[in-house]
Design an enzyme around this catalytic site. Structure first.
Site, PDB file in Angstrom:
ATOM      1  N   SER A 147       8.947  14.201   2.083  1.00 16.80           N
ATOM      2  CA  SER A 147       8.806  14.743   3.437  1.00 16.80           C
ATOM      3  C   SER A 147      10.091  15.457   3.811  1.00 16.80           C
ATOM      4  CB  SER A 147       8.546  13.618   4.432  1.00 16.80           C
ATOM      5  OG  SER A 147       8.738  14.097   5.754  1.00 16.80           O
ATOM      6  N   TYR A 172      11.155   5.810   7.777  1.00 11.68           N
ATOM      7  CA  TYR A 172      10.289   6.707   6.991  1.00 11.68           C
ATOM      8  C   TYR A 172      11.143   7.715   6.217  1.00 11.68           C
ATOM      9  CZ  TYR A 172       6.659  10.325   6.245  1.00 11.68           C
ATOM     10  OH  TYR A 172       5.817  11.261   5.701  1.00 11.68           O
TER      11      TYR A 172
END
Ligand code: NAD
Length: 294
Positions: A147, A172
């Site tokens: 990501s 994350y």
């Protein structure tokens, strides 16, 4: 006939979102595709089953699995079932994922562990179980899923007004940064084996990120489409014959945009200062503040 005829893919998290789009695209290219996903809807319908039905309706071949990628037994069972059904394993695409909404100091240990387990251990175990089959074949394609959150949160969030910023999750980002490191070093471990490992950084509107907005990142204008189907062609390419020599690279895909990131150790875009001998903190205050744009 497609360029993936007679080849076999395993897509984790393939029941929904990007994994589903990628599974359908690989099947349309001729691959037999195993889809692993733990999700069931309120009526008890398995998301993996639904993806397989869609593949079969289009004339393709699929296998639905519902193993938990975070456990040794689940990862082993998913790979073994794929090889047992289709006889080999050529492509592994690692889309199983989740996130947390809380800020770092608000998370408890279980939330942190769960995120690391799904992203990092999930990638590790799937690769660990798949690689013996790929090494025996001297061929394979692994697509990890990272990501931009791994390294772009600060500039991205400063480019949009405070009340429109996407809530970041430091946990994350930490997990996704680990996947980047794993990808590049695993590619080196696998040099000259015929197995490639590349990382996909997607941006699309899915149930996981329903509020994703096109964002200008790193000076690049945002794409105007957030359709998950736009991501699949980059993975098709990475699994296809023209990408046989591409490994250890990071690709962003969103809408009509694809970015191939430069070598991570390349200093382009970075700032380096050097002197003969050691800097003092006072000297660095003079130099680094202006370099950071202060
Ligand atoms: N959508 C985006 O813009 C975006 C951006 C950056 C990264 N990603 C990453 O892409 C991947 C796919 O995201 P998505 O947006 O398609 O999300 P999604 O929620 O639509 O799909 C993820 C799937 O993984 C499955 N899954 C979760 N835990 C599992 C487990 N333990 N075992 C097996 N399956 C499991 C879920 O059931 C779900 O169907 C994730 O890793 C996500 O972090 C997505």
């Amino acid at each position: 006939m497609g360029f993936l005829d007679n080849q076999v893919a395993l897509v984790t998290g393939g029941g929904r979102g990007l994994g589903r789009s990628i599974a359908l695209a690989l099947a349309a290219r001729g691959a037999s595709v195993a889809i692993d996903d733990v999700y069931r809807d309120e009526a008890g319908v398995s998301a993996a089953d639904a993806t397989v039905r869609a593949i079969e309706e289009s004339g393709g071949t699929g296998l639905a699995l519902s193993e938990d990628v975070t456990t040794v037994d689940g990862a082993a069972a998913m790979v073994e079932a794929t090889v047992q059904k289709f006889g080999r394993l050529d492509m592994l695409v690692l889309c199983a994922g989740n996130t947390t909404r809380g800020r770092l100091h608000e998370l408890d240990e279980a939330q942190w562990d769960s995120l690391m387990s799904l992203h990092l251990k999930g990638h590790f175990l799937a690769c660990k179980m798949a690689l013996p089959h790929m090494l025996a074949q001297n061929s394979g394609r692994i697509v990890t899923v990272g990501s931009r959150g791994a390294f772009f949160q600060v500039p991205a969030n400063k480019q949009v007004p405070r009340d429109e910023r996407q809530p970041p999750s430091a946990a994350y980002s930490a997990a996704k940064a680990g996947i980047l490191g794993m990808t590049t070093t695993l590619a080196v471990e696998l040099w000259e084996t015929g197995i490639t490992v590349n990382c996909l950084m997607p941006s699309a509107s899915t149930q996981l990120f329903p509020d994703t907005k096109p964002r200008m990142v790193g000076g690049v204008p945002a794409s105007n489409s957030l359709d998950p189907d736009d991501i699949a062609p980059t993975v098709e390419f990475l699994c296809g014959p023209d990408a046989a020599d591409i490994s250890g690279r990071i690709f962003f895909a969103s809408g009509g945009d694809v970015i191939l990131y430069g070598n991570q150790l390349d200093l382009a875009g970075s700032r380096m200062i050097r002197k003969d001998g050691r800097w003092t903190a006072d000297e660095l205050s003079q130099v680094l503040g202006p370099l950071a744009g202060l």
